[in-house]
Design a protein around this motif. Structure first.
Motif, PDB file in Angstrom:
ATOM      1  N   VAL A  91       1.834   4.246  10.812  1.00  0.00           N
ATOM      2  CA  VAL A  91       2.237   2.948  11.364  1.00  0.00           C
ATOM      3  C   VAL A  91       1.779   2.839  12.815  1.00  0.00           C
ATOM      4  N   LYS A  92       1.994   3.883  13.590  1.00  0.00           N
ATOM      5  CA  LYS A  92       1.563   3.864  14.994  1.00  0.00           C
ATOM      6  C   LYS A  92       0.050   3.685  15.091  1.00  0.00           C
ATOM      7  N   GLY A  93      -0.697   4.316  14.186  1.00  0.00           N
ATOM      8  CA  GLY A  93      -2.149   4.167  14.179  1.00  0.00           C
ATOM      9  C   GLY A  93      -2.572   2.741  13.888  1.00  0.00           C
ATOM     10  N   GLN A  94      -1.869   2.080  12.979  1.00  0.00           N
ATOM     11  CA  GLN A  94      -2.182   0.685  12.661  1.00  0.00           C
ATOM     12  C   GLN A  94      -1.974  -0.201  13.886  1.00  0.00           C
ATOM     13  N   ILE A  95      -0.928   0.102  14.628  1.00  0.00           N
ATOM     14  CA  ILE A  95      -0.625  -0.674  15.834  1.00  0.00           C
ATOM     15  C   ILE A  95      -1.645  -0.373  16.929  1.00  0.00           C
ATOM     16  N   GLU A  96      -1.948   0.913  17.123  1.00  0.00           N
ATOM     17  CA  GLU A  96      -2.908   1.301  18.162  1.00  0.00           C
ATOM     18  C   GLU A  96      -4.299   0.743  17.893  1.00  0.00           C
ATOM     19  N   ASN A  97      -4.651   0.594  16.618  1.00  0.00           N
ATOM     20  CA  ASN A  97      -5.953   0.036  16.260  1.00  0.00           C
ATOM     21  C   ASN A  97      -5.989  -1.484  16.358  1.00  0.00           C
ATOM     22  N   GLY A  98      -4.875  -2.087  16.748  1.00  0.00           N
ATOM     23  CA  GLY A  98      -4.841  -3.521  16.969  1.00  0.00           C
ATOM     24  C   GLY A  98      -4.588  -4.358  15.732  1.00  0.00           C
ATOM     25  N   HIS A  99      -4.249  -3.719  14.625  1.00  0.00           N
ATOM     26  CA  HIS A  99      -3.991  -4.482  13.402  1.00  0.00           C
ATOM     27  C   HIS A  99      -2.646  -5.207  13.447  1.00  0.00           C
ATOM     28  N   PHE A 100      -1.695  -4.637  14.190  1.00  0.00           N
ATOM     29  CA  PHE A 100      -0.356  -5.213  14.287  1.00  0.00           C
ATOM     30  C   PHE A 100       0.162  -5.019  15.702  1.00  0.00           C
ATOM     31  N   GLY A 101       1.075  -5.896  16.104  1.00  0.00           N
ATOM     32  CA  GLY A 101       1.629  -5.807  17.443  1.00  0.00           C
ATOM     33  C   GLY A 101       2.750  -4.795  17.559  1.00  0.00           C
ATOM     34  N   ASN A 102       3.473  -4.568  16.460  1.00  0.00           N
ATOM     35  CA  ASN A 102       4.581  -3.616  16.497  1.00  0.00           C
ATOM     36  C   ASN A 102       4.943  -3.196  15.071  1.00  0.00           C
ATOM     37  N   ASP A 103       5.898  -2.297  14.975  1.00  0.00           N
ATOM     38  CA  ASP A 103       6.317  -1.765  13.666  1.00  0.00           C
ATOM     39  C   ASP A 103       6.796  -2.889  12.738  1.00  0.00           C
ATOM     40  N   SER A 104       7.571  -3.802  13.282  1.00  0.00           N
ATOM     41  CA  SER A 104       8.144  -4.874  12.461  1.00  0.00           C
ATOM     42  C   SER A 104       7.061  -5.747  11.831  1.00  0.00           C
ATOM     43  N   GLU A 105       6.033  -6.065  12.599  1.00  0.00           N
ATOM     44  CA  GLU A 105       4.937  -6.873  12.049  1.00  0.00           C
ATOM     45  C   GLU A 105       4.281  -6.158  10.883  1.00  0.00           C
ATOM     46  N   TYR A 106       4.097  -4.849  11.014  1.00  0.00           N
ATOM     47  CA  TYR A 106       3.468  -4.073   9.951  1.00  0.00           C
ATOM     48  C   TYR A 106       4.344  -4.058   8.696  1.00  0.00           C
ATOM     49  N   ILE A 107       5.626  -3.809   8.864  1.00  0.00           N
ATOM     50  CA  ILE A 107       6.544  -3.760   7.717  1.00  0.00           C
ATOM     51  C   ILE A 107       6.617  -5.129   7.046  1.00  0.00           C
ATOM     52  N   ARG A 108       6.680  -6.200   7.842  1.00  0.00           N
ATOM     53  CA  ARG A 108       6.716  -7.547   7.247  1.00  0.00           C
ATOM     54  C   ARG A 108       5.440  -7.833   6.474  1.00  0.00           C
ATOM     55  N   ASP A 109       4.292  -7.377   6.976  1.00  0.00           N
ATOM     56  CA  ASP A 109       3.026  -7.563   6.265  1.00  0.00           C
ATOM     57  C   ASP A 109       3.048  -6.816   4.931  1.00  0.00           C
ATOM     58  N   LEU A 110       3.568  -5.597   4.926  1.00  0.00           N
ATOM     59  CA  LEU A 110       3.670  -4.837   3.683  1.00  0.00           C
ATOM     60  C   LEU A 110       4.542  -5.560   2.662  1.00  0.00           C
ATOM     61  N   ILE A 111       5.641  -6.116   3.134  1.00  0.00           N
ATOM     62  CA  ILE A 111       6.548  -6.842   2.236  1.00  0.00           C
ATOM     63  C   ILE A 111       5.859  -8.085   1.681  1.00  0.00           C
ATOM     64  N   ARG A 112       5.150  -8.843   2.541  1.00  0.00           N
ATOM     65  CA  ARG A 112       4.429 -10.027   2.071  1.00  0.00           C
ATOM     66  C   ARG A 112       3.402  -9.652   1.008  1.00  0.00           C
ATOM     67  N   ARG A 113       2.649  -8.581   1.260  1.00  0.00           N
ATOM     68  CA  ARG A 113       1.641  -8.141   0.291  1.00  0.00           C
ATOM     69  C   ARG A 113       2.277  -7.732  -1.033  1.00  0.00           C
ATOM     70  N   ASP A 114       3.417  -7.064  -0.959  1.00  0.00           N
ATOM     71  CA  ASP A 114       4.122  -6.657  -2.174  1.00  0.00           C
ATOM     72  C   ASP A 114       4.605  -7.886  -2.940  1.00  0.00           C
ATOM     73  N   GLN A 115       5.128  -8.871  -2.222  1.00  0.00           N
ATOM     74  CA  GLN A 115       5.578 -10.107  -2.864  1.00  0.00           C
ATOM     75  C   GLN A 115       4.414 -10.806  -3.563  1.00  0.00           C
ATOM     76  N   GLN A 116       3.272 -10.885  -2.876  1.00  0.00           N
ATOM     77  CA  GLN A 116       2.096 -11.529  -3.465  1.00  0.00           C
ATOM     78  C   GLN A 116       1.613 -10.772  -4.697  1.00  0.00           C
ATOM     79  N   ALA A 117       1.623  -9.457  -4.637  1.00  0.00           N
ATOM     80  CA  ALA A 117       1.195  -8.656  -5.783  1.00  0.00           C
ATOM     81  C   ALA A 117       2.122  -8.883  -6.976  1.00  0.00           C
ATOM     82  N   LYS A 118       3.417  -8.953  -6.716  1.00  0.00           N
ATOM     83  CA  LYS A 118       4.388  -9.202  -7.787  1.00  0.00           C
ATOM     84  C   LYS A 118       4.182 -10.591  -8.394  1.00  0.00           C
ATOM     85  N   GLU A 119       3.883 -11.576  -7.547  1.00  0.00           N
ATOM     86  CA  GLU A 119       3.633 -12.936  -8.037  1.00  0.00           C
ATOM     87  C   GLU A 119       2.369 -12.975  -8.898  1.00  0.00           C
ATOM     88  N   ARG A 120       1.302 -12.282  -8.461  1.00  0.00           N
ATOM     89  CA  ARG A 120       0.066 -12.237  -9.252  1.00  0.00           C
ATOM     90  C   ARG A 120       0.312 -11.558 -10.591  1.00  0.00           C
TER      91      ARG A 120
END
Length: 84
Positions: free
Chosen positions: A18-47
């Protein structure tokens, strides 16, 4: 939209990821990363639900007919010619 605070526990390896994802500029903080994971999981379940519905509709649509590969290829060639 209201926000709710959650406490989660990660392994050291997961936390480093998670820290690596943030350091690489993909996310601003831990919460943004976790929310993105949840959104992706929701989309996968919908598909998956959509795919299951399509499969069920196909199964209930009646007996299948044999494929005529020659007719399929011919129709494809006609579509290609028409689009050129």
């Amino acid at each position: 939209m209201s926000m709710h605070r959650k406490t989660i526990t990660l392994t050291e390896q997961q936390d480093d990821w998670v820290k690596g994802q943030i350091e690489n500029g993909h996310f601003g903080n831990d919460s943004e990363y976790i929310r993105d994971l949840i959104r992706r999981d929701q989309q996968a379940k919908e598909r998956l639900a959509t795919l299951r519905q399509a499969l069920a509709a196909g199964e209930s649509s009646g007996k299948s007919k044999p494929l005529d590969i020659s007719a399929i290829k011919s129709a494809g060639r006609k579509r290609v010619k028409a689009s050129n």
